[in-house]
Design an enzyme around this catalytic site. Sequence first.
Site, short mmCIF file in Angstrom:
data_model
loop_
_atom_site.label_atom_id
_atom_site.label_comp_id
_atom_site.label_asym_id
_atom_site.label_seq_id
_atom_site.Cartn_x
_atom_site.Cartn_y
_atom_site.Cartn_z
CD GLN A 4 -0.24 -14.35 -6.01
OE1 GLN A 4 0.67 -13.76 -5.49
NE2 GLN A 4 -0.07 -15.52 -6.61
CB THR B 173 -2.05 -9.31 -3.97
OG1 THR B 173 -0.68 -9.69 -3.84
CG2 THR B 173 -2.47 -9.56 -5.39
CB THR B 174 1.86 -5.24 -3.43
OG1 THR B 174 0.86 -4.36 -2.88
CG2 THR B 174 2.89 -4.36 -4.14
CG HIS B 175 1.91 -10.85 -4.49
ND1 HIS B 175 1.24 -11.86 -3.87
CD2 HIS B 175 2.58 -10.19 -3.52
CE1 HIS B 175 1.48 -11.82 -2.56
NE2 HIS B 175 2.29 -10.81 -2.33
CG ASN B 176 1.93 -5.29 -9.14
OD1 ASN B 176 2.25 -5.02 -7.99
ND2 ASN B 176 0.78 -4.92 -9.66
#
Lengths: 416, 588
Positions: free
Chosen positions: B346, B512-515
């Site tokens: 992201q 962000t932890t949107h892997n």
Amino acid sequence: MRARLLAALSAAALLLAAPARAAPDNFDQVERGRYLVVLGDCVACHMSTSGDHQGSQGFVGGRPIETPFGNIVTPNITPDRATGIGTWSADSFYRAMHEGIRPNGARLYPAFPYTYFTRMPREDTDAIFAYLNTLDPVNHAVDRNSLPFPLNIRASMLAWNGLFFEPGEFRPDPNRSAEWNRGAYIVEGPAHCGACHTPKNLAGADRSSERFAGGPLQGWFATNLTGDQRTGLGDWSADEIVEYLQKGRNARSAASGPMAEVVEYSTSVMTEADLRAIATYLKEPPAAAPASPARTALAADNAQMRAGEAIYVDRCGACHTRSGEGVARMFPRLAGSQVVQQEGNETLLRVVLQGVRAAYSPHAPTSPAMPAFGWRLNDDETAAVTTYIRNAWGNAAPAVSAADAARMRDLLRDRP
Amino acid sequence: MRRLPRKDVVIVGLGWTGAIMGHELCQAGMQVVALERGPWRDTASDFNVGTAPDELRYAIRHELFIRTAQDTVTARNTPDQTALPMRRWGSFLPGNGVGGSGVHWNGHTWRFLPSDLNIRTHYKERYGEGIFPENHMIQDWGISYDELEPYYDRFEYLCGIAGQAGNIKGEIQPGGNPFEGWRQRGYPTPPLKMQLTQDLFTKATTELGMHPFPMPAANMSQAYTNPLGVTQAPCTYCGFCERFGCANYSKSSPQTTILPVLMRHPGFEARTECEVMKVLMSADGKTATGVTYIDAQGQEWEQPADLVILAAYQLWNVRLMLYSGIGKPYDVSTGEGVVGKNYAYQANSSVNGFFDDKRFNSWAGAGALGMTCDDYQGDVFDHTGLNFVGGANINGTTFHARPISARPVPPGTPRWGSAWKKATRDNYNTTTNVGSQGSVMSYRDCYLDLDPTYKDRLGRPLLRMTFDFKPNEERMSAFVTDKMVPIMRAMGAKQIVASPKKGPWSVVPYQTTHNTGGAIMGDNPRTSAVNKFQQTWDVPNVFVLGASAFPQNAGYNPTGTVGALAYYAADAIKNEYLKRPGQPLVQA
């Protein structure tokens, strides 16, 4: 398994050409018994100590029932011949339910509420017996003699029964509605509500003059079920009682502690018509109950109240809200709450110190929990915040002392 | 190794997707076991209101995330570098334990745009092939928005999302997002109560001709009982969402929406602190036969099952596939293979505004308390001549001002000492932020594979991450951030600091932890690892759920789409797969 065993036995009977008598198709009786077991909440006491209550595990016994005289361990009531009631007859089962006497003549303790079950007619105890006989027999021996001397002498119950017990089946009141009578039967008979909610005398028998006035029980305080406005059900509508019993919570309150078990195993599985009958009966008790003592709220500037308010705002207000309104059906309302205004402070102290999980009901599965605060509130703080809750927002109840909090902390030390 | 009795279904991981799938398959009468390598977590005991808002314990010391000693990844920017292990989480924070990332999220619950799902076709038709960046691997998802809509709806009603619809069955609704895909009905609960930042943002963006609307939030604006009968309570705006479990039953999570029902289901069993080693395969490699796992005592077990659901975090789903030989691993040198390809992330940016005369009270916030504009999202706007693909949402949020980490000071302030303290005092309550959540496209050299050097405590190679922000994303972020500055100016800031996303990607600061990606969905087994039902092409009794299926990432938080895809897969299993078990739902 049980069915297969029966099939094998009847095959053997045929081979022996014994005079066989056809057993009636007792489907209706078994179903009646299954439901009476729900009304009686048998599982709550007779289930396995592991908490498993599926099938026969709901009846294998072994749970210690706390009484002021010591723990009484519940028996195995599966139809196991060696350790259960497999050798009993319907006659002997009726005698146990009706008179509190086992087939061998031994007296049962009234922790087994035969003082209530005596009101059940023979056809109901027969139905329960028929249902219990459909269970898989489980071989599970329990220690039935856990009371200290001299109470371990069961003959002593003879004298107790003479003083406090009057056997006799339920008689409907012809001047009341069928619904009211149904409620009366359930409450005074199988559901044995007074076993917890009526105060006990020194011998452990109901104080009939204080019927449903509530009292301390197993480290909780069983609430007042009379029509008292402040501490009883006077302010509750029949709909609210029905919702509470069916779902374990309503807009006012949530069932917890022993009542959570009653909801889970019994009232949440009852028919709505029966819940309505219970509510009708509770709202129109047969005799006027003595009023709870009048109380005046402690003054807001009382030192304990001021300390308690500060703690409440910090620790409690996020869920129960600043005004004590709570969140309907999630976080109990404290303003006007019956539970917090009981004469005894046991339940409130216990919930604050240890936390508690609200009842589970298939109609309301959330079962939210209150966290424990005993680790962060000392005895003075615990007493202050509970005193505040008991006397804020129009509530009024005796103040809680640090000694009360310390006593409850001690009581909880060895309990889950 | 000891062998356990067979189950119909084994689920790896008990977060959002594991809980959704577990409940759906139990309802279908199956015997389901979920294996979770982290601990059991429950609201009142684990998120006790007396300890839950402990910033040091949870936000700084990462209580809810997997310990890097138990598992981590190695990382690098380009294939010619040597990757090194992350020994402390930074850029992203993988969850652990029952509830997974669904415990510690903020609660932004988005639907992707219809054109996000057929992005390749859409951009090509509108702009021609020349719009796509160099070395891109952008692909359509193989599923349309119309197919996914009912499942977005189910997830939103499971959670009780607070929001304002912008498009109900094609009718544009006032106050909602006019650019969103159609929805069959409004949100289950009304928007959260807005703060000063949102009021100023709304006024400023409206004046600038933009279209602000309330961010869809999994923080409850009011008590809500979902279709399973599970109730949540209203949010108290305490500001402890992201990195924390919610103490007030106010943030949607598996704990607050599904588990009270699922844990009592007679067909369901959860085993915690059980780490799955790999999926076991039949001799011909065409069928999974179960999994092996190690429990907390170090005992290894075999759990046979007819159906294997990988419902772990995106990274660990990909790694389990690589360990188990499910699908052909991606080879960067040839571009062949599918498992590990199209890792994406992201590209976020922010504009900080320092004010004189405003008091923002930012500590009274909620994870998804915000107003948003989608005017520069996806392909909502004309990309002609812009030289990039993608976009971002623009948000005025108030989600926390926690005392350790929220220290907004103007540039040039010393990092410590009395001047820093004074600047903290002066600015703590008078600073606010406008942020953007940007898309990241997929590229040939951004991928996941097994590290040749570093191993985990059980001797298995760590997952290796090769990733960087590319010029396409930098141009997108610069463009969107340029649109954010006038907003902040119109809000009245006296000083404005803009921080568009720029490479190289660093593992250190939290982003962000949107892997996403690595086991991507598509309509072709040569270019994707799973079909649109998230069923692996090569092993039809293995389904892989979660953001690992995203072929590239859109300019939104992923959880809404992750939840919708899980429901979509569950319906396909219940209605189609079980009629012909072991068969592919899509013919290759």
